[in-house]
Design a protein around this motif. Structure first.
Motif, PDB file in Angstrom:
ATOM      1  N   GLU A 108      49.579  46.254  41.931  1.00 49.48           N
ATOM      2  CA  GLU A 108      48.380  45.435  41.719  1.00 49.48           C
ATOM      3  C   GLU A 108      47.584  45.970  40.531  1.00 49.48           C
ATOM      4  OE1 GLU A 108      45.995  42.282  42.043  1.00 49.48           O
ATOM      5  OE2 GLU A 108      47.839  42.629  43.177  1.00 49.48           O
ATOM      6  N   THR A 109      47.499  47.290  40.426  1.00 45.85           N
ATOM      7  CA  THR A 109      46.806  47.900  39.279  1.00 45.85           C
ATOM      8  C   THR A 109      47.497  47.526  37.976  1.00 45.85           C
ATOM      9  OG1 THR A 109      46.045  49.781  40.601  1.00 45.85           O
ATOM     10  CG2 THR A 109      46.136  50.096  38.220  1.00 45.85           C
ATOM     11  N   LEU A 110      48.836  47.582  37.967  1.00 43.31           N
ATOM     12  CA  LEU A 110      49.579  47.253  36.755  1.00 43.31           C
ATOM     13  C   LEU A 110      49.367  45.789  36.361  1.00 43.31           C
ATOM     14  CD1 LEU A 110      51.605  48.052  34.560  1.00 43.31           C
ATOM     15  CD2 LEU A 110      53.444  47.395  36.119  1.00 43.31           C
ATOM     16  N   LEU A 111      49.395  44.887  37.338  1.00 41.82           N
ATOM     17  CA  LEU A 111      49.225  43.463  37.032  1.00 41.82           C
ATOM     18  C   LEU A 111      47.837  43.188  36.463  1.00 41.82           C
ATOM     19  CD1 LEU A 111      51.003  41.834  40.098  1.00 41.82           C
ATOM     20  CD2 LEU A 111      51.794  41.864  37.736  1.00 41.82           C
ATOM     21  N   LYS A 112      46.815  43.799  37.049  1.00 39.43           N
ATOM     22  CA  LYS A 112      45.453  43.616  36.533  1.00 39.43           C
ATOM     23  C   LYS A 112      45.334  44.165  35.122  1.00 39.43           C
ATOM     24  CE  LYS A 112      42.957  43.597  40.951  1.00 39.43           C
ATOM     25  NZ  LYS A 112      41.996  44.344  41.819  1.00 39.43           N
ATOM     26  N   LEU A 113      45.928  45.332  34.909  1.00 45.37           N
ATOM     27  CA  LEU A 113      45.881  45.954  33.587  1.00 45.37           C
ATOM     28  C   LEU A 113      46.592  45.086  32.549  1.00 45.37           C
ATOM     29  CD1 LEU A 113      46.387  49.690  32.831  1.00 45.37           C
ATOM     30  CD2 LEU A 113      47.739  48.024  31.594  1.00 45.37           C
ATOM     31  N   CYS A 114      47.746  44.525  32.932  1.00 39.63           N
ATOM     32  CA  CYS A 114      48.531  43.727  31.986  1.00 39.63           C
ATOM     33  C   CYS A 114      47.792  42.464  31.554  1.00 39.63           C
ATOM     34  CB  CYS A 114      49.878  43.353  32.602  1.00 39.63           C
ATOM     35  SG  CYS A 114      51.037  44.724  32.691  1.00 39.63           S
ATOM     36  N   THR A 115      47.068  41.841  32.476  1.00 43.29           N
ATOM     37  CA  THR A 115      46.326  40.631  32.117  1.00 43.29           C
ATOM     38  C   THR A 115      45.042  40.971  31.367  1.00 43.29           C
ATOM     39  OG1 THR A 115      45.329  40.630  34.335  1.00 43.29           O
ATOM     40  CG2 THR A 115      47.250  39.247  33.995  1.00 43.29           C
ATOM     41  N   ALA A 116      44.403  42.099  31.726  1.00 43.75           N
ATOM     42  CA  ALA A 116      43.143  42.470  31.073  1.00 43.75           C
ATOM     43  C   ALA A 116      43.360  43.024  29.679  1.00 43.75           C
ATOM     44  CB  ALA A 116      42.401  43.499  31.922  1.00 43.75           C
ATOM     45  N   ARG A 117      44.531  43.614  29.440  1.00 44.27           N
ATOM     46  CA  ARG A 117      44.773  44.295  28.169  1.00 44.27           C
ATOM     47  C   ARG A 117      45.819  43.599  27.304  1.00 44.27           C
ATOM     48  NH1 ARG A 117      40.002  46.280  28.189  1.00 44.27           N
ATOM     49  NH2 ARG A 117      39.628  47.933  29.717  1.00 44.27           N
ATOM     50  N   PHE A 118      45.934  42.292  27.447  1.00 45.36           N
ATOM     51  CA  PHE A 118      46.663  41.450  26.491  1.00 45.36           C
ATOM     52  C   PHE A 118      48.183  41.609  26.527  1.00 45.36           C
ATOM     53  CE2 PHE A 118      42.779  43.312  24.548  1.00 45.36           C
ATOM     54  CZ  PHE A 118      41.920  42.244  24.776  1.00 45.36           C
ATOM     55  N   TYR A 119      48.737  42.045  27.677  1.00 50.69           N
ATOM     56  CA  TYR A 119      50.194  42.137  27.787  1.00 50.69           C
ATOM     57  C   TYR A 119      50.796  40.833  28.291  1.00 50.69           C
ATOM     58  CZ  TYR A 119      50.550  47.064  26.614  1.00 50.69           C
ATOM     59  OH  TYR A 119      50.531  48.262  25.932  1.00 50.69           O
ATOM     60  N   ILE A 120      50.173  40.213  29.279  1.00 46.96           N
ATOM     61  CA  ILE A 120      50.631  38.910  29.750  1.00 46.96           C
ATOM     62  C   ILE A 120      49.427  38.003  29.896  1.00 46.96           C
ATOM     63  CG2 ILE A 120      52.619  39.867  30.979  1.00 46.96           C
ATOM     64  CD1 ILE A 120      51.106  39.461  33.600  1.00 46.96           C
ATOM     65  N   ALA A 121      49.681  36.677  29.872  1.00 45.54           N
ATOM     66  CA  ALA A 121      48.606  35.703  30.034  1.00 45.54           C
ATOM     67  C   ALA A 121      48.092  35.739  31.470  1.00 45.54           C
ATOM     68  CB  ALA A 121      49.103  34.298  29.686  1.00 45.54           C
ATOM     69  N   SER A 122      46.824  35.386  31.649  1.00 46.39           N
ATOM     70  CA  SER A 122      46.256  35.356  32.990  1.00 46.39           C
ATOM     71  C   SER A 122      46.799  34.164  33.759  1.00 46.39           C
ATOM     72  CB  SER A 122      44.722  35.278  32.914  1.00 46.39           C
ATOM     73  OG  SER A 122      44.325  34.116  32.211  1.00 46.39           O
ATOM     74  N   GLY A 123      46.759  34.250  35.074  1.00 48.27           N
ATOM     75  CA  GLY A 123      47.283  33.169  35.903  1.00 48.27           C
ATOM     76  C   GLY A 123      48.356  33.682  36.844  1.00 48.27           C
ATOM     77  N   GLN A 124      48.357  33.171  38.074  1.00 44.65           N
ATOM     78  CA  GLN A 124      49.279  33.649  39.091  1.00 44.65           C
ATOM     79  C   GLN A 124      50.739  33.404  38.716  1.00 44.65           C
ATOM     80  OE1 GLN A 124      48.126  35.381  41.623  1.00 44.65           O
ATOM     81  NE2 GLN A 124      50.166  35.791  42.445  1.00 44.65           N
ATOM     82  N   ALA A 125      51.010  32.263  38.062  1.00 45.09           N
ATOM     83  CA  ALA A 125      52.397  31.944  37.706  1.00 45.09           C
ATOM     84  C   ALA A 125      52.968  32.962  36.723  1.00 45.09           C
ATOM     85  CB  ALA A 125      52.473  30.540  37.106  1.00 45.09           C
ATOM     86  N   HIS A 126      52.151  33.398  35.760  1.00 48.62           N
ATOM     87  CA  HIS A 126      52.623  34.380  34.786  1.00 48.62           C
ATOM     88  C   HIS A 126      52.850  35.740  35.457  1.00 48.62           C
ATOM     89  CE1 HIS A 126      51.684  31.270  31.993  1.00 48.62           C
ATOM     90  NE2 HIS A 126      50.388  31.393  32.163  1.00 48.62           N
ATOM     91  N   LYS A 127      51.955  36.110  36.386  1.00 45.45           N
ATOM     92  CA  LYS A 127      52.137  37.355  37.132  1.00 45.45           C
ATOM     93  C   LYS A 127      53.434  37.301  37.930  1.00 45.45           C
ATOM     94  CE  LYS A 127      47.257  38.608  37.786  1.00 45.45           C
ATOM     95  NZ  LYS A 127      46.212  38.852  38.807  1.00 45.45           N
ATOM     96  N   TYR A 128      53.684  36.151  38.539  1.00 41.95           N
ATOM     97  CA  TYR A 128      54.894  35.978  39.344  1.00 41.95           C
ATOM     98  C   TYR A 128      56.148  36.162  38.489  1.00 41.95           C
ATOM     99  CZ  TYR A 128      58.563  33.409  41.814  1.00 41.95           C
ATOM    100  OH  TYR A 128      59.740  33.029  42.386  1.00 41.95           O
ATOM    101  N   SER A 129      56.182  35.514  37.321  1.00 44.34           N
ATOM    102  CA  SER A 129      57.332  35.650  36.421  1.00 44.34           C
ATOM    103  C   SER A 129      57.496  37.090  35.965  1.00 44.34           C
ATOM    104  CB  SER A 129      57.156  34.729  35.203  1.00 44.34           C
ATOM    105  OG  SER A 129      57.177  33.375  35.586  1.00 44.34           O
TER     106      SER A 129
END
Length: 456
Positions: free
Chosen positions: A49-70
């Motif tokens: 969960e920490t990694l997913l939040k970090l990735c969306t907050a720090r420009f690694y992946i786009a925000s949104g549940q679908a992108h996190k899922y992929s």
């Protein structure tokens, strides 16, 4: 049975049912050790969960549940600027290790479509236009739809087929001598656990053509080389391992196989698969032209055996991200206990090498200094982050937190004294040590640091 995918639906990744998201979330929460299930379960859940939040907050992946899922399942998602740069760096290093590190390996480019394949793509607009013709009878409607479906094409699911097809035309490059290889990287479609269309994945591929008598030794060679490569850029190399592909997984397609896997909390998953395919698939691709396939193996003329090395680079990106995440307790300036999160990505892979910021005081002259230093980095091929352009002022502590989470190797602060003395403050991501050096030394210092890390 063929699977038909409408083009509009392939592009729309938001249509993922909540049940599928729940399933992947449940899988991610399973601990490795049943005996310590409670502790490891909570730790692993918090970490992902920490990694997913970090990735969306720090420009690694786009925000949104679908992108996190992929992203979680290792499929291509909508990457942010840093995610794109990280993926580019990983692919570039893969290319260097496979194509540029030895002779007789050549890069190729093949089409995304083919004549046959499990996934057929049709134009949704053409279907809609037929359905809108209400005057058509049932028979006419079926006839028109059949015309649309007959114009479909197949999307590739593997890069290997393209290499097999280019084998004959590549023989002149090597004077018909073995061994040699054809390499490629690109997007493919793979089966998805979610209903609807398959998932896009970034795949790397090496087709290695060698003598039948040496194919087993070459499989061992490439298995060692690939494991060493994955471990080279890892913070925790032991999380990367290799193992044999089971008979069930081979499915009669190959005589032997090796997998390079990463030990995720939810279980080991393959990053790269090596298969000894023999000559069957090559003969099938060029049926009726066996004599054209012959190469020289010493004094003998043989049909080569094919080794397939296929990498799942989106899952590899996830592995490096997860492997590099460190969470360390620290005390801030107000004696508050906080957790320092840092992406300790390998210096060669880190998307941003240097961040440039200004301290308090007059800004015009120091901004000019920042711009000059930024240009030096860019001209030398070193990615730099222009933090001095931020409109919202931040403390150095806040900036350090941000850059650690972005994985930035060094942050450089241009202070008020820089204009007189030429001295700047350079902070290291990995040690948090701040040192003072002359501005003329910074670029060479960073360049030598990255070069040294690459040569270890």
């Amino acid at each position: 049975m063929f699977t038909y995918c409408v083009r509009r639906h392939i592009l729309n990744i938001e249509n993922i049912p909540k049940t599928s998201l729940d399933r992947i979330a449940l899988a991610l929460q399973r601990g490795r050790d049943h005996g310590s299930a409670a502790g490891s379960h909570a730790e692993d859940s918090d970490r992902i969960e920490t990694l997913l939040k970090l990735c969306t907050a720090r420009f690694y992946i786009a925000s949104g549940q679908a992108h996190k899922y992929s992203f979680q399942r290792g499929a291509a998602c909508v990457y942010g600027p840093l995610g794109m740069e990280l993926r580019k760096n990983i692919l570039e290093q893969w290319w260097n290790s496979v194509v540029r590190s030895r002779a007789q390996v050549f890069g190729i480019s093949t089409l995304h479509t083919s004549k046959e394949g499990p996934f057929k793509v049709v134009d949704s607009q053409a279907i809609q236009e037929v359905l809108n013709q209400r005057e058509l009878s049932k028979d006419q409607l079926v006839q028109q739809l059949n015309i649309v479906f007959q114009s479909r094409y197949s999307a590739r699911t593997s890069l290997l087929q393209g290499a097999l097809e280019q084998y004959v035309s590549s023989l002149e490059l090597v004077n018909r001598r073995l061994p040699f290889g054809l390499a490629e990287a690109g997007l493919c479609l793979q089966p998805s656990d979610a209903p609807g269309c398959p998932a896009e994945v970034t795949q790397s591929s090496l087709a290695w053509f060698c003598s039948p008598r040496t194919s087993s030794q070459w499989l061992d060679y490439w298995a060692r080389q690939r494991l060493q490569w994955w471990r080279k850029f890892a913070l925790g190399p032991s999380d990367f391992s290799s193992g044999d592909v089971t008979e069930e997984e081979l499915g009669g397609r190959a005589s032997r196989g090796v997998k390079i896997v990463y030990g995720f909390p939810w279980g080991p998953q393959p990053l790269e698969t090596l298969l000894s395919l023999g000559d069957t698939e090559l003969l099938q691709t060029h049926s009726g032209s066996r004599t054209k396939l012959h190469c020289r193996d010493g004094r003998k003329s043989v049909v080569p055996h094919v080794l397939s090395v296929t990498g799942h680079m989106d899952r590899g990106l996830l592995a490096y991200m997860y492997n590099s995440l460190q969470q360390v307790d620290k005390v801030d300036s107000k004696q508050k206990l906080l957790q320092r999160k840092v992406l300790k990505l390998h210096p060669v892979l880190a998307p941003v090498k240097v961040a440039l910021d200004m301290g308090r005081g007059a800004t015009v002259e120091r901004r000019q200094v920042c711009e000059g230093l930024l240009q030096e980095f860019l001209e030398d091929g070193i990615s730099a982050w222009p933090g001095y352009l931020e409109s919202m002022p931040s403390s150095l502590e806040q900036l350090n937190t941000k850059y650690d989470e972005m994985g930035v190797l060094f942050s450089v602060v241009i202070g008020e004294n820089t204009l007189e003395s030429g001295l700047v403050q350079v902070r290291s991501r990995d040690t948090t040590v701040k040192e003072t050096m002359h501005i003329s030394e910074v670029k060479n210092f960073v360049s030598r640091y990255i070069s040294a890390a690459d040569n270890i």
